[in-house]
Every structure is written in C-alpha cells, then in structure tokens.
Design a protein around this motif. Structure first.
Motif, PDB file in Angstrom:
ATOM      1  N   CYS A 166       0.832  -1.203   0.000  1.00  0.00           N
ATOM      2  CA  CYS A 166       0.000   0.000   0.000  1.00  0.00           C
ATOM      3  C   CYS A 166       0.867   1.253   0.000  1.00  0.00           C
ATOM      4  O   CYS A 166       2.015   1.250   0.452  1.00  0.00           O
ATOM      5  CB  CYS A 166      -0.948   0.014   1.200  1.00  0.00           C
ATOM      6  SG  CYS A 166      -0.137  -0.225   2.796  1.00  0.00           S
ATOM      7  N   ALA A 167       0.291   2.320  -0.531  1.00  0.00           N
ATOM      8  CA  ALA A 167       0.961   3.614  -0.593  1.00  0.00           C
ATOM      9  C   ALA A 167      -0.114   4.690  -0.616  1.00  0.00           C
ATOM     10  O   ALA A 167      -1.290   4.420  -0.893  1.00  0.00           O
ATOM     11  CB  ALA A 167       1.853   3.713  -1.821  1.00  0.00           C
ATOM     12  N   SER A 168       0.291   5.918  -0.333  1.00  0.00           N
ATOM     13  CA  SER A 168      -0.670   7.011  -0.343  1.00  0.00           C
ATOM     14  C   SER A 168      -1.035   7.390  -1.780  1.00  0.00           C
ATOM     15  O   SER A 168      -0.222   7.239  -2.700  1.00  0.00           O
ATOM     16  CB  SER A 168      -0.092   8.228   0.379  1.00  0.00           C
ATOM     17  OG  SER A 168       0.940   8.823  -0.407  1.00  0.00           O
ATOM     18  N   PRO A 169      -2.237   7.875  -2.011  1.00  0.00           N
ATOM     19  CA  PRO A 169      -2.615   8.334  -3.361  1.00  0.00           C
ATOM     20  C   PRO A 169      -1.670   9.406  -3.895  1.00  0.00           C
ATOM     21  O   PRO A 169      -1.363   9.409  -5.099  1.00  0.00           O
ATOM     22  CB  PRO A 169      -4.035   8.879  -3.150  1.00  0.00           C
ATOM     23  CG  PRO A 169      -4.564   8.115  -1.977  1.00  0.00           C
ATOM     24  CD  PRO A 169      -3.377   7.933  -1.077  1.00  0.00           C
ATOM     25  N   ASP A 170      -1.188  10.301  -3.037  1.00  0.00           N
ATOM     26  CA  ASP A 170      -0.268  11.348  -3.485  1.00  0.00           C
ATOM     27  C   ASP A 170       1.053  10.756  -3.967  1.00  0.00           C
ATOM     28  O   ASP A 170       1.615  11.198  -4.975  1.00  0.00           O
ATOM     29  CB  ASP A 170      -0.013  12.349  -2.357  1.00  0.00           C
ATOM     30  CG  ASP A 170      -1.209  13.251  -2.095  1.00  0.00           C
ATOM     31  OD1 ASP A 170      -2.092  13.326  -2.977  1.00  0.00           O
ATOM     32  OD2 ASP A 170      -1.263  13.865  -1.018  1.00  0.00           O
ATOM     33  N   TYR A 171       1.568   9.763  -3.224  1.00  0.00           N
ATOM     34  CA  TYR A 171       2.819   9.127  -3.641  1.00  0.00           C
ATOM     35  C   TYR A 171       2.643   8.464  -4.998  1.00  0.00           C
ATOM     36  O   TYR A 171       3.498   8.589  -5.890  1.00  0.00           O
ATOM     37  CB  TYR A 171       3.266   8.103  -2.599  1.00  0.00           C
ATOM     38  CG  TYR A 171       4.467   7.296  -3.048  1.00  0.00           C
ATOM     39  CD1 TYR A 171       5.766   7.749  -2.829  1.00  0.00           C
ATOM     40  CD2 TYR A 171       4.308   6.080  -3.723  1.00  0.00           C
ATOM     41  CE1 TYR A 171       6.871   7.023  -3.265  1.00  0.00           C
ATOM     42  CE2 TYR A 171       5.397   5.340  -4.163  1.00  0.00           C
ATOM     43  CZ  TYR A 171       6.676   5.832  -3.933  1.00  0.00           C
ATOM     44  OH  TYR A 171       7.775   5.113  -4.376  1.00  0.00           O
ATOM     45  N   LEU A 172       1.546   7.734  -5.180  1.00  0.00           N
ATOM     46  CA  LEU A 172       1.320   7.023  -6.442  1.00  0.00           C
ATOM     47  C   LEU A 172       1.087   7.996  -7.589  1.00  0.00           C
ATOM     48  O   LEU A 172       1.496   7.733  -8.726  1.00  0.00           O
ATOM     49  CB  LEU A 172       0.126   6.076  -6.289  1.00  0.00           C
ATOM     50  CG  LEU A 172       0.318   4.941  -5.274  1.00  0.00           C
ATOM     51  CD1 LEU A 172      -0.959   4.146  -5.120  1.00  0.00           C
ATOM     52  CD2 LEU A 172       1.471   4.032  -5.693  1.00  0.00           C
ATOM     53  N   LYS A 173       0.470   9.122  -7.304  1.00  0.00           N
ATOM     54  CA  LYS A 173       0.263  10.136  -8.344  1.00  0.00           C
ATOM     55  C   LYS A 173       1.595  10.711  -8.797  1.00  0.00           C
ATOM     56  O   LYS A 173       1.809  10.987  -9.990  1.00  0.00           O
ATOM     57  CB  LYS A 173      -0.640  11.244  -7.810  1.00  0.00           C
ATOM     58  CG  LYS A 173      -0.979  12.313  -8.846  1.00  0.00           C
ATOM     59  CD  LYS A 173      -1.929  13.348  -8.256  1.00  0.00           C
ATOM     60  CE  LYS A 173      -2.281  14.432  -9.277  1.00  0.00           C
ATOM     61  NZ  LYS A 173      -3.213  15.447  -8.704  1.00  0.00           N
ATOM     62  N   GLN A 174       2.513  10.870  -7.858  1.00  0.00           N
ATOM     63  CA  GLN A 174       3.803  11.467  -8.175  1.00  0.00           C
ATOM     64  C   GLN A 174       4.767  10.461  -8.813  1.00  0.00           C
ATOM     65  O   GLN A 174       5.506  10.800  -9.743  1.00  0.00           O
ATOM     66  CB  GLN A 174       4.432  12.045  -6.900  1.00  0.00           C
ATOM     67  CG  GLN A 174       5.792  12.705  -7.133  1.00  0.00           C
ATOM     68  CD  GLN A 174       6.360  13.300  -5.860  1.00  0.00           C
ATOM     69  OE1 GLN A 174       5.705  13.320  -4.818  1.00  0.00           O
ATOM     70  NE2 GLN A 174       7.581  13.810  -5.942  1.00  0.00           N
ATOM     71  N   HIS A 175       4.762   9.218  -8.326  1.00  0.00           N
ATOM     72  CA  HIS A 175       5.761   8.236  -8.755  1.00  0.00           C
ATOM     73  C   HIS A 175       5.198   7.144  -9.657  1.00  0.00           C
ATOM     74  O   HIS A 175       5.956   6.305 -10.156  1.00  0.00           O
ATOM     75  CB  HIS A 175       6.410   7.587  -7.531  1.00  0.00           C
ATOM     76  CG  HIS A 175       7.146   8.556  -6.658  1.00  0.00           C
ATOM     77  ND1 HIS A 175       8.425   8.975  -6.920  1.00  0.00           N
ATOM     78  CD2 HIS A 175       6.757   9.208  -5.528  1.00  0.00           C
ATOM     79  CE1 HIS A 175       8.812   9.836  -5.985  1.00  0.00           C
ATOM     80  NE2 HIS A 175       7.817   9.992  -5.124  1.00  0.00           N
TER      81      HIS A 175
END
Length: 302
Positions: A166-175
């Motif tokens: 799992c990861a934060s939506p912001d992290y996945l949006k950026q990376h």
C-alpha cells in the motif's frame, strides 16, 4: 521459612528485575522480599543473586534454580486452576506475550470483554515482537504472527493475517502506480525489519531485488511507523491489514498490486503442552476463537 513463598519471591524478583518492583507486585515490603530470598539462599547453600545498588544479576546456580522454580510454580498454579474447574470458574493471573502493533490496535477490547466473563482472571500483558521462550519466561500464552514451524508447543489459529502492498494516493500520483511486480524496483520500499520474505513470490523477489538502491529504503522494526510513513508519502509498505486496514478504508492508503497479494499468514495462540492445562488458559483460548470475526473486522474495507 515457607519454601513456596520464598520461591515465589525469588522468581518475581528475577522477572521484575528489582526487589522494589517485585515487592509492589507481591504487595509486600522490599525488606520482606529480600528476607525471603536470603532465607532461600541459606536453605540451598548457594548464592542465587549478585546484588548491586542498581541491578541484580543471576548467578549460574540462580539461573538454573529460576528455570526449575518457575516450572514448579506453574505446576502448582495449574493444579489449583484445574481443581477450580470443578466450580466452573477460571482464576489466577494470565501472562500473555503479544506483538506490539497487534496488541495496541486490537487487544484492549478482547481483554476487557474476557474479564467481564471471567472476573477472577487477572491479565499481565507484555508486548514484544521478538519470539519469547514461553516456558523459561513464564508466559501462559504467546500470540504469534506468521507461518508457524513445527515445535513442541501447541498452536491454535485464531485469525488470518492478510498482507497488502500500500501507498498514499499522493505518492502514487507522483511516482506512478506499479502494474507488475517488477515495477517495484523503481519505488521506495518501507521495510519491516522482522519480515520474512519468500524469495519465490514475485512481489517479495522484487522487493529484495539487488538492482534497487537499498539506500533509499526506510527500515523499522515497528509496522505502525511504516504505515504512518506510507500515509505521509514516503513510499510503498508491505504491512498486515490489522495495521493498514483503517487507513485503506479512509482512503489515506491505496492497495497496490492486489492480484499479487502474498499468501495470508496467521495469528496463533501458542502455549506449552501440559497435561493439566490451566482453566484460565483454556478459557482465554476458547474466548479468542471467532472474536475478531470471519473475515476479521480489520479486513472489511473492500
């Protein structure tokens, strides 16, 4: 000198690490505890403890005697509890070892409800992620998480333990969101230091891949820290849903690679095999069965 009282005082001093704390647990003065231990040493003709102003240290004889004395006290407690079964009431202090994060998130309601049903049972809960020696350290039950290997101990499965990336939506949006296990090599991994990874699983294989820059990892021996870091956007974590489930349900974390989810582990109640199983132990094991639901309530986020 009452040898059982003296033995109990000595074992309590060793378990608590000081005469003062042992006296508090036994509800007697430190002077009386010290007297019991001194009388025991005189009776046995050996020194059991070396005392300093700040610490106590077991002698070789003390180490051997402590193990044997703990077994004797456990047997006495088991015998009395077994006789108490004739009246249908569990009693005594139940010593439990449990993983830190699981206990913090989920043990308090369990223990509270258990004591409502069994008011004569006291609880001594010790939190530790290491694998304790149940017999030598005087625990009645240890809760353990994983794929348990065969041993002389008895293990009862209480609930499945699901692991998710799992990861934060912001992290996945950026990376970017990984679509295949091999995409993990381009991401920061928030690694739990006690996690045993199966090299045959594709997710585990890429998490351990030597091509990734391990200097970018965050490593911790506490899952709550890693989940909090994932929420803050620090990277991708592989964590059990009993820690991450709430954040996933609230949208703070997003499950990654759900089609490659590792095989669930288990939450087990582990206890020593004794001919006379104390009623307090039997009652607690029976009470835990089904308490968390099927599936467990922390998995109800989908």
């Amino acid at each position: 000198m009452d040898r059982i009282d003296a033995m109990h005082a000595f074992v309590t001093v060793v378990n608590e690490g000081s005469f003062t704390r042992a006296a508090e647990r036994l509800a007697m003065s430190p002077q009386l505890v010290s007297k019991y231990v001194s009388q025991l040493e005189q009776h046995l003709g050996v020194r059991l403890l070396n005392r300093t102003t700040r610490k106590i240290h077991l002698t070789e004889a003390g180490t051997r005697y402590q193990h044997l004395a703990q077994q004797v006290l456990n047997d006495i407690d088991n015998m009395e509890n077994q006789l108490g079964d004739l009246q249908g009431q569990a009693r005594g202090v139940l010593r439990i070892s449990a993983p830190v994060s699981f206990a913090i998130h989920h043990m308090a309601p369990l223990l509270s409800e258990f004591q409502k049903v069994h008011p004569a049972v006291g609880i001594d809960l010790q939190l530790n992620d290491r694998k304790v020696d149940i017999v030598e350290e005087g625990f009645d039950i240890a809760l353990r998480i994983g794929h348990l290997k065969s041993s002389s101990l008895i293990a009862k499965r209480i609930a499945p333990v699901r692991l998710v990336l799992c990861a934060s939506p912001d992290y996945l949006k950026q990376h970017g969101t990984p679509e295949r296990p091999e995409d993990l090599r381009n991401h920061r991994y928030l690694r739990y230091s006690y996690m045993e990874l199966d090299a045959n699983h594709p997710v585990y294989r890429w998490l351990q891949n030597t091509d990734r820059d391990k200097n970018t990892e965050m490593v911790s021996n506490n899952g709550d820290v890693l989940v909090a870091a994932a929420i803050a956007g620090a990277g991708i974590a592989l964590q059990p849903t009993f820690i991450s489930g709430s954040a996933i349900r609230q949208g703070k974390l997003q499950v990654v690679l759900p089609d490659h989810e590792p095989e669930p582990m288990g939450l087990y109640a582990v206890y020593a095999h004794r001919q006379l199983l104390a009623s307090k132990v039997r009652s607690f094991i029976d009470f835990m069965e089904g308490f968390f639901g099927d599936p467990p309530y922390w998995d109800q986020f989908e």
